[in-house]
Design a protein around this motif. Structure first.
Motif, PDB file in Angstrom:
ATOM      1  N   ALA A 163       0.823  -1.206   0.000  1.00 46.30           N
ATOM      2  CA  ALA A 163       0.000   0.000   0.000  1.00 46.30           C
ATOM      3  C   ALA A 163       0.862   1.263   0.000  1.00 46.30           C
ATOM      4  O   ALA A 163       0.384   2.340  -0.376  1.00 46.30           O
ATOM      5  CB  ALA A 163      -0.929   0.001   1.210  1.00 46.30           C
ATOM      6  N   PHE A 164       2.132   1.135   0.419  1.00 47.13           N
ATOM      7  CA  PHE A 164       3.017   2.303   0.480  1.00 47.13           C
ATOM      8  C   PHE A 164       4.006   2.342  -0.684  1.00 47.13           C
ATOM      9  O   PHE A 164       4.905   3.178  -0.698  1.00 47.13           O
ATOM     10  CB  PHE A 164       3.790   2.291   1.808  1.00 47.13           C
ATOM     11  N   ASP A 165       3.829   1.421  -1.632  1.00 45.45           N
ATOM     12  CA  ASP A 165       4.690   1.380  -2.809  1.00 45.45           C
ATOM     13  C   ASP A 165       3.980   2.073  -3.969  1.00 45.45           C
ATOM     14  O   ASP A 165       2.918   1.633  -4.409  1.00 45.45           O
ATOM     15  CB  ASP A 165       5.014  -0.071  -3.163  1.00 45.45           C
ATOM     16  N   GLU A 166       4.537   3.141  -4.454  1.00 41.88           N
ATOM     17  CA  GLU A 166       3.862   3.907  -5.512  1.00 41.88           C
ATOM     18  C   GLU A 166       3.751   3.128  -6.818  1.00 41.88           C
ATOM     19  O   GLU A 166       2.872   3.398  -7.635  1.00 41.88           O
ATOM     20  CB  GLU A 166       4.631   5.215  -5.761  1.00 41.88           C
ATOM     21  N   ASN A 167       4.596   2.125  -7.011  1.00 43.63           N
ATOM     22  CA  ASN A 167       4.516   1.311  -8.227  1.00 43.63           C
ATOM     23  C   ASN A 167       3.283   0.412  -8.248  1.00 43.63           C
ATOM     24  O   ASN A 167       2.920  -0.132  -9.297  1.00 43.63           O
ATOM     25  CB  ASN A 167       5.777   0.445  -8.366  1.00 43.63           C
ATOM     26  N   GLN A 168       2.667   0.230  -7.090  1.00 45.14           N
ATOM     27  CA  GLN A 168       1.474  -0.614  -7.000  1.00 45.14           C
ATOM     28  C   GLN A 168       0.205   0.134  -7.404  1.00 45.14           C
ATOM     29  O   GLN A 168      -0.862  -0.481  -7.514  1.00 45.14           O
ATOM     30  CB  GLN A 168       1.315  -1.151  -5.575  1.00 45.14           C
ATOM     31  N   TYR A 169       0.302   1.435  -7.609  1.00 48.90           N
ATOM     32  CA  TYR A 169      -0.866   2.241  -7.969  1.00 48.90           C
ATOM     33  C   TYR A 169      -0.942   2.368  -9.492  1.00 48.90           C
ATOM     34  O   TYR A 169      -0.216   3.153 -10.099  1.00 48.90           O
ATOM     35  CB  TYR A 169      -0.781   3.611  -7.304  1.00 48.90           C
ATOM     36  N   LYS A 170      -1.791   1.565 -10.097  1.00 50.66           N
ATOM     37  CA  LYS A 170      -1.957   1.560 -11.540  1.00 50.66           C
ATOM     38  C   LYS A 170      -3.067   2.542 -11.930  1.00 50.66           C
ATOM     39  O   LYS A 170      -4.186   2.440 -11.421  1.00 50.66           O
ATOM     40  CB  LYS A 170      -2.348   0.163 -12.030  1.00 50.66           C
ATOM     41  N   PHE A 171      -2.755   3.474 -12.796  1.00 52.82           N
ATOM     42  CA  PHE A 171      -3.695   4.550 -13.140  1.00 52.82           C
ATOM     43  C   PHE A 171      -4.149   5.266 -11.854  1.00 52.82           C
ATOM     44  O   PHE A 171      -5.301   5.685 -11.733  1.00 52.82           O
ATOM     45  CB  PHE A 171      -4.927   4.016 -13.882  1.00 52.82           C
ATOM     46  N   TYR A 172      -3.269   5.370 -10.907  1.00 55.58           N
ATOM     47  CA  TYR A 172      -3.535   5.984  -9.593  1.00 55.58           C
ATOM     48  C   TYR A 172      -4.585   5.208  -8.786  1.00 55.58           C
ATOM     49  O   TYR A 172      -5.142   5.733  -7.822  1.00 55.58           O
ATOM     50  CB  TYR A 172      -3.985   7.441  -9.750  1.00 55.58           C
ATOM     51  N   LEU A 173      -4.842   3.964  -9.175  1.00 56.07           N
ATOM     52  CA  LEU A 173      -5.785   3.117  -8.450  1.00 56.07           C
ATOM     53  C   LEU A 173      -5.037   2.320  -7.402  1.00 56.07           C
ATOM     54  O   LEU A 173      -4.029   1.669  -7.708  1.00 56.07           O
ATOM     55  CB  LEU A 173      -6.502   2.165  -9.409  1.00 56.07           C
ATOM     56  N   PRO A 174      -5.474   2.330  -6.164  1.00 53.76           N
ATOM     57  CA  PRO A 174      -4.773   1.593  -5.099  1.00 53.76           C
ATOM     58  C   PRO A 174      -4.919   0.092  -5.298  1.00 53.76           C
ATOM     59  O   PRO A 174      -5.802  -0.373  -6.031  1.00 53.76           O
ATOM     60  CB  PRO A 174      -5.492   2.055  -3.821  1.00 53.76           C
ATOM     61  N   PRO A 175      -4.072  -0.703  -4.648  1.00 54.11           N
ATOM     62  CA  PRO A 175      -4.209  -2.164  -4.735  1.00 54.11           C
ATOM     63  C   PRO A 175      -5.602  -2.613  -4.301  1.00 54.11           C
ATOM     64  O   PRO A 175      -6.229  -2.012  -3.431  1.00 54.11           O
ATOM     65  CB  PRO A 175      -3.134  -2.673  -3.773  1.00 54.11           C
ATOM     66  N   THR A 176      -6.081  -3.685  -4.888  1.00 55.84           N
ATOM     67  CA  THR A 176      -7.452  -4.138  -4.649  1.00 55.84           C
ATOM     68  C   THR A 176      -7.695  -4.475  -3.189  1.00 55.84           C
ATOM     69  O   THR A 176      -8.765  -4.208  -2.645  1.00 55.84           O
ATOM     70  CB  THR A 176      -7.752  -5.369  -5.527  1.00 55.84           C
TER      71      THR A 176
END
Length: 494
Positions: free
Chosen positions: A415-428
């Motif tokens: 949740a704190f890794d910016e690479n996990q935000y795809k199209f600025y969408l947080p992880p599911t």
């Protein structure tokens, strides 16, 4: 009665099981008109229950071999003359063929076991139509909710309830007596006007499951679309990589636990809302809103669907290493490590994370299995209320907490890794935590002594503003008594 009312348990109807007015009926002669599957199963069950059975058929010689040897198979007119209780096991369309028997049917009890092909297909029920054709007979509606398979295998292996209705109390009592001897539980549904309601029951396809199924499908579509955007569409747009192969297994496998987790929290959320309502209004006698009342009634189905999705997630997860794409990725990773001459790729943190993640997931699935098993009527009926409440409420809440730990260990620091935000969408997984964490927090608050005691008092009948504070009243009474005694003592001294 409306369709919504039919989905509710038959709590308002009187069960005739154990009625002292019902006396044993084994040994009496029962007639069956018809030679179809249901008529044969009914004859078998009646014979096994100790009744003498006479079957009326238009072709007795051809049909005799289909029935047990203890049953007498004869012409319809002869069968009607030998008994006073007759099961009419023919379709509504063939009722008119029985009109030739009107004279010999006078004063008989006719048990209509037929069903329609569509819900509310006709304004008049089959039983009412049969009564109109034979006004000199007493018609009882019953046994239509029992299948032919249940009749042959016995009441233990199927639905035990037999719904009965008629305008004649004595006729209902007679049919209820027969049902009880056969091993079923007769339920009095009232007068003949309830026949239409009874005939609609077997035609309804999972009436209590429609809302939970639509809810599960809605959640699945939402999470599936969200995961599709993150795992397939984002790589294609940003990196021109084709990830469509992930849809059948990987995307579905990431969607199923989300649905299972949220559905499990939705089992306990209505209880939290109901407790908030009781605390706010200070009474348990205020009716909940209809939507909350319906939600509370569907908790069992929601919980079973949660278990179903969790079980599918476990199976999908076991199948992940079998995929060809997974094997290619392993080989590709091994080649990269060989080229880069990496000898040690052990990451202690990741090893511990996965060990805890899998272990906690197995425990959560085990608890969900226990909840699903104890929700089955055959298991639930063997438990007392405290045992059932402990499993469904306490262990259910523990399952929700462990599922939350399972989700958190999966996410870890993503949740704190910016690479996990795809199209600025947080992880599911971060979205799935919203409702469960709210339920857990509310449960913790409700277990605080000050709130728990107030909630217990409300559920035991206490109402805000209706009762006088007895502690304060007792204190004031004792204080006044003490002052009076002192005043009287001082007066006597004077």
């Amino acid at each position: 009665m409306s369709g919504g009312d039919m989905a509710k348990p038959l709590l308002g109807h009187r069960s005739m099981e154990g009625d002292p007015s019902i006396t044993p009926a084994a040994g009496r002669t029962i007639g069956v008109l018809g030679s179809g599957d249901f008529a044969r199963s009914l004859a078998i069950r009646l014979v096994c229950s100790g009744f003498k059975v006479v079957v009326g058929s238009r072709n007795p010689k051809r049909k005799a071999s289909l029935f047990p040897s203890a049953a007498e198979v004869t012409f319809q007119a002869e069968a009607v003359k030998k008994t006073d209780v007759i099961f009419v096991a023919v379709f509504r369309e063939h009722y008119s063929t029985l009109c030739d028997l009107a004279d010999v049917l006078v004063g008989k009890i006719l048990v209509d076991v037929s069903n329609n092909t569509e819900i509310n297909h006709r304004k008049e029920s089959n039983a009412e139509y049969l009564a109109s054709l034979f006004p000199a007979c007493t018609v009882v509606k019953g046994f239509n909710v029992v299948s032919a398979w249940t009749l042959q295998s016995g009441a233990r292996d199927g639905n035990k309830q037999v719904l009965i209705c008629s305008n004649n109390q004595e006729a209902k009592r007679t049919v209820a007596e027969i049902a009880q001897v056969m091993g079923f539980t007769p339920v009095d549904m009232g007068c003949m006007s309830s026949a239409c309601e009874i005939e609609n029951i077997p035609l309804r396809l999972l009436p209590a499951w429609k809302i939970p199924i639509f809810l599960a499908l809605g959640l699945f579509l939402c999470f599936f679309t969200y995961n599709l955007i993150r795992q397939v569409i984002h790589p294609y747009i940003r990196e021109q990589k084709n990830k469509l192969y992930k849809i059948p297994i990987e995307v579905v496998n990431k969607t199923l636990p989300c649905v299972a987790y949220v559905m499990l929290s939705l089992v306990y959320l209505p209880g939290v809302l109901a407790a908030c309502s009781q605390l706010y209004y200070g009474t348990k006698y205020r009716r909940f809103p209809d939507w909350l009342d319906q939600w509370l009634q569907h908790r069992k189905q929601i919980g079973l669907l949660s278990f179903f999705c969790a079980a599918l997630h476990a199976v999908y997860s076991l199948c992940l290493p079998m995929r060809r794409s997974h094997r290619y990725q392993l080989i590709e990773t091994a080649v990269k490590q060989a080229v880069e001459k990496k000898m040690n790729i052990w990451v202690e943190e990741e090893v511990w994370r996965m060990e805890i993640y899998i272990s906690v997931g197995i425990i959560a699935l085990g608890l969900l299995s226990l909840l699903a098993i104890t929700s089955l009527p055959s298991i639930a009926n063997s438990l007392n209320w405290r045992e059932f409440s402990f499993i469904q409420s306490t262990l259910g809440f523990i399952a929700l907490v462990i599922s939350t730990l399972h989700t958190l260990t999966y996410g870890w620091s993503r949740a704190f890794d910016e690479n996990q935000y795809k199209f600025y969408l947080p992880p599911t997984y971060t979205l799935t935590l919203l409702v469960p964490c709210t339920v857990i927090l509310a449960k913790v608050i409700f277990n605080l002594p000050c709130i728990r005691q107030r909630l217990l008092r409300i559920r035991r009948g206490w109402e805000k503003g209706r009762y006088v504070n007895t502690d304060f009243l007792g204190f004031m009474t004792a204080k006044i008594s003490c002052l009076l005694s002192v005043w009287i003592h001082q007066g006597s001294e004077v």
